[in-house]
Design a protein around this motif. Structure first.
Motif, short mmCIF file in Angstrom:
data_model
loop_
_atom_site.label_atom_id
_atom_site.label_comp_id
_atom_site.label_asym_id
_atom_site.label_seq_id
_atom_site.Cartn_x
_atom_site.Cartn_y
_atom_site.Cartn_z
N ALA A 181 69.45 -18.14 -11.83
CA ALA A 181 69.19 -19.09 -10.94
C ALA A 181 67.64 -19.00 -10.17
O ALA A 181 66.97 -20.15 -10.24
CB ALA A 181 70.19 -19.23 -9.87
N ASP B 160 74.88 -20.96 -7.29
CA ASP B 160 74.81 -22.33 -7.49
C ASP B 160 75.81 -23.34 -6.35
O ASP B 160 75.82 -24.33 -6.35
CB ASP B 160 75.12 -22.81 -8.82
CG ASP B 160 74.27 -22.33 -9.95
OD1 ASP B 160 73.12 -22.19 -9.78
OD2 ASP B 160 74.85 -21.71 -10.90
N ASP C 107 80.84 -18.15 -11.06
CA ASP C 107 79.45 -18.39 -10.23
C ASP C 107 79.35 -17.11 -9.41
O ASP C 107 79.58 -17.22 -8.30
CB ASP C 107 79.36 -19.70 -9.41
CG ASP C 107 78.38 -19.85 -8.58
OD1 ASP C 107 77.07 -19.22 -8.99
OD2 ASP C 107 78.16 -20.61 -7.91
#
Length: 468
Positions: A320, A287, A282
């Motif tokens: 995202a 996230d 990540d």
């Protein structure tokens, strides 16, 4: 190496605090997954990086402290304390101090000879490397290594700095040097300000550092009333470490912003990002961090139209933001220089609402550029990776691809990052300098700057809807 004695009065703290360069010192506030603090002697870690240790620990990062020597020669003329007694005392003190700053931190005693590190460089290097490779890389977290500054004027500090620089070379580890004795013997012109960064300490970090430093009793208080047992850190010296910031000097191959791709003004390469995505599940906490979630919300709210039309997103990373753009767009072309990012974005969008509206492809902008025009162009956290020439080329490309009534939204981190060729603020200065654009939205925080550019003349959202 400057000649000085810890018993000297030294440079008054007000000289440092009143220097304008200290007041203007750029902040360094990068998230840290694993902080490795290397100390030449017990107490170096607290004096130089105690606030950073506390900050990283509180944010959920891992902290490791490697103590090279036991500091048993701190009082060579003591009539009351043998070296063995001092070593035991200082080990106990540093253990208590580290646990106060970062409960659960890993503490490693190398046990190397105080004053004899030059002959044991390989041993120290092996200790530091082991902590980076064994403890510091769960899934490829990028480590930060803080050690005494190479120009601090103390022989052991210089040797530790040189060893750490060698260990960090070729690894994904940023090397920060913390001055200790510079504040005592030096003057403001002795600090390389162009490479210096400040870590701002809030009340908790500052208080924890003060309490931890007080635990190093053998260094801050007399061992006895006898000559030779004077404190190493007298009150005037301690004033330097009761600040609301800690100062670090970027060292090693990052010292001039070079990163791992050549000269400091060179665009970061696709290989750099392939390796970065390979190390991180990540990256940047897209996230997991409220900071990133909130920033996406601010960006989406800043876009001047509900429908975004045809969207070009430059640097989509893991997708995202892409997924949220798709909810308001007719189509989204999301591009990234790293195939690893493209693959992750495609996997994410396969399960997202309106994911069928998105095309994700690998492009190395600005050299490679998609055809056609776009109603919305998104340049989020990308511009600071580009050299002067490539940023200028990207601006020209975006100008040519932006529809007559289109909008370009740009958003960038404002704190300095040693790897990057430029700052986020410099990206926005270049965007604002383009003669064909005007700014319709401007949002500035300590952490990031966000602006929306439209072709001049610019009308507001209220004006478009006949409200103003």
């Amino acid at each position: 190496m400057p000649a000085f004695s810890h018993l000297d009065a030294g440079t008054p703290e007000r000289v440092w605090r009143e220097d304008e360069r200290m007041l203007r010192l750029p902040s360094w506030a990068e998230p840290v997954d694993h902080l490795v603090v290397v100390a030449a002697h017990p107490d170096d870690e607290t004096i130089g990086a105690g606030g950073l240790m506390r900050t990283v620990h509180r944010a959920g990062g891992r902290v490791t402290v490697v103590v090279a020597t036991d500091g048993d020669r701190s009082h060579p003329d003591s009539p009351t304390h043998t070296p063995a007694r001092l070593a035991a005392l200082r080990r106990a003190e540093v253990t208590a101090a580290v646990q106060h700053l970062a409960p659960g931190a890993t503490l490693v005693f190398a046990g190397l000879p105080d004053g004899g590190l030059d002959d044991r460089r390989d041993d120290l290097a092996a200790r530091v490397a082991a902590e980076l490779e064994v403890r510091g890389d769960h899934g490829g977290d990028r480590a930060v290594v803080a050690a005494p500054w190479s120009g601090d004027g103390h022989r052991d500090h210089r040797i530790v700095a040189e060893v750490v620089s060698d260990v960090c070379a070729g690894r994904a580890a940023l090397h920060l040097g913390y001055p200790i004795w510079l504040w005592h013997w030096g003057a403001p012109d002795d600090l390389p300000w162009e490479s210096a960064r400040g870590v701002r300490l809030d009340a908790d970090a500052r208080g924890a550092k003060a309490a931890a430093l007080a635990l190093h009793v053998s260094q801050t208080e007399p061992l006895s009333d006898a000559p030779g047992d004077e404190p190493i850190l007298h009150d005037r010296a301690l004033e330097h470490f009761d600040r609301d910031l800690e100062v670090f000097v970027v060292e090693g191959e990052y010292a001039h912003g070079a990163g791992r791709n050549g000269p400091g003004d060179a665009t970061l390469t696709g290989e750099y990002f392939e390796q970065f995505f390979g190390r991180h599940d990540d990256p940047w906490g897209f996230d997991s961090r409220w900071y990133e979630e909130r920033k996406r919300s601010v960006l989406l709210a800043a876009l001047p139209t509900r429908g975004l039309g045809r969207v070009l997103e430059i640097g989509c990373a893991t997708g995202a933001l892409t997924a949220e753009l798709a909810l308001r767009a007719d189509s989204v072309l999301a591009v990234d220089v790293a195939q690893a990012a493209v693959d992750r974005a495609r996997a994410r969008l396969a399960g997202e609402p309106h994911g069928e509206r998105v095309t994700v492809t690998r492009l190395d902008v600005p050299g490679q550029w998609p055809s056609g025009t776009f109603d919305t162009i998104v340049l989020s956290e990308v511009g600071y990776y580009l050299s002067d020439d490539d940023l200028a080329a990207a601006v020209a490309r975006m100008d040519g691809a932006l529809a007559a009534d289109g909008a370009l939204v740009a958003c960038h981190w404002r704190h300095p990052v040693a790897d990057y060729p430029r700052s986020g603020d410099s990206v926005h200065r270049a965007l604002r300098a383009h003669p064909g654009w005007g700014v319709s939205v401007s949002h500035l925080e300590r952490d990031f700057v966000l602006e929306v550019f439209e072709r001049s003349p610019v009308s507001s959202v209220a004006e478009r809807e006949g409200l103003a």
